[in-house]
Design an enzyme around this catalytic site. Sequence first.
Site, PDB file in Angstrom:
ATOM      1  CG  HIS A  87      -0.437   0.294   2.514  1.00  0.00           C
ATOM      2  ND1 HIS A  87      -0.259  -0.657   3.484  1.00  0.00           N
ATOM      3  CD2 HIS A  87      -0.030   1.456   3.074  1.00  0.00           C
ATOM      4  CE1 HIS A  87       0.223  -0.099   4.579  1.00  0.00           C
ATOM      5  NE2 HIS A  87       0.384   1.189   4.355  1.00  0.00           N
ATOM      6  CG  ASP A 118      -0.129  -4.030   2.673  1.00  0.00           C
ATOM      7  OD1 ASP A 118       0.368  -3.487   1.666  1.00  0.00           O
ATOM      8  OD2 ASP A 118      -0.522  -3.393   3.662  1.00  0.00           O
ATOM      9  CB  SER A 199       3.071   1.600   6.164  1.00  0.00           C
ATOM     10  OG  SER A 199       1.848   1.736   6.814  1.00  0.00           O
TER      11      SER A 199
END
Length: 349
Positions: A87, A118, A199
Site C-alpha cells: 500500500h 500487502d 508502514s
Amino acid sequence: MMERHTRSVLAVLAGLALIAGCGTRARRDTRPSAASAGTPVTGTVLEQQFEQVVKKVLPSVVQINTDSGLGSGIVYDNKGDIVTNDHVVAGARRLQVTTPSSKRPLPATLVGEFSANDLAVVRVKNAPLTPATFGDSARLAVGQIVLAMGNPLGLSGSVTNGIISALGRTVSSQREGAFPGATIAGAVQTSAPINPGNSGGALVTLANQVVGIPTLTVSDPQIGGAAAGIGFAIPSNTVKLIADQLIASGRVKESGRAAIGAKVRTVVDLRGEVEGVGVVSVTPGGPAEKAGIAADDVILSINGVRTPTTTALAEALAALKPGQKVKAQIMRPDGARETVTITLGQLPG
C-alpha cells in the site's frame, strides 16, 4: 498507513515544535551528577540493549517517497532490494528511497508486489545499503519486547517500543487508492506505537532481528481514530516467503494462501441487509468449479465459518491451507441451500 500530504507533515512538525516549546520550565535536577558521584553515567541494562539494537538495525530502515505519499522500507539483501508494504508503493509513478546515509533521495524501481499480503519489493542500484537480519517469527512469544522503526509522519529514523501483545491474528485492511486491500493471516499484534509513515518499517527484537513489518492499526469509530497500542505487523516468515519469490521472478507462485478459484462480491438483499458472498465467475477447472459452484451462487459459509462479506470469506480462507478439503454452504439462484466439498487451491500472485 501512508502520510499523503506534505503540508500535513509540515503542520504536524510545527505543532510538535509548539508543544515542545510551550509551557516548559527548567526544573532543578536533585540527582547527583556524574562528577559529584565520582562515577560515569551509564544506562540500565535494558537501555543499553535498546541503544545497541537501534545502532545495529536502524541503518537498514529507509524512507520511501512516492508521488502520492511516503512510507518506510527495510533493506533485504546486498543487491539493493528493499521490502515494504504494497500500500506504500501501489500505483506509484515515481519511487525514491532515502537511506540514513544518503544525502539525497535515490531513484528506485518496483521489483514486484503481492497485494494479498500487502507486500512489495523495490530496488535501488549502486547504493551502499546495509541489509537487516530477518528472524524466525514462529519463535515469538507474547510479552516479548520489540521496537518499531520507521518514518512516522515523515520523522525519519524514529523508534518506538512495546511488546508482542498477541500472535496469530487475522486482520484485513481496506482499499486505498490503487491498493485493493489485504487480509493478513498470522499477524503479530504489538503495543509499539505505529503511525502513518511507519508502514513498511521494521518490528525488531532485542536480538537485532526483524520479526515483522508494521502495517496497520485498529481504527475505533468511537474515538474517531486509531486505537492506541493496537497495531499489527506482517510476520517475518511470511515476508521472507513472498520477498524471495518477488526478487527471483517478480511474482508469487507459492503463496501458501488458500483460494477457491472464484471472483466474488458481497451480496445485499432488497432490504439492504448483507446476505453472503455472491459468485461472479469461477476459474475453469478451479476448486469452485470442481465442487459444483457456479456464477450467481451465494457462499454462506466455509469450513463452518459464516461468510457474509468478501472480507469475511478472505479471513476464513486465510486460516486454511491449499489442498485442504472443507465444506461450504451454498445458496443457489432459486434459493435452495446445498453443502458442497471444496478442495482448496492456492492463491495466485
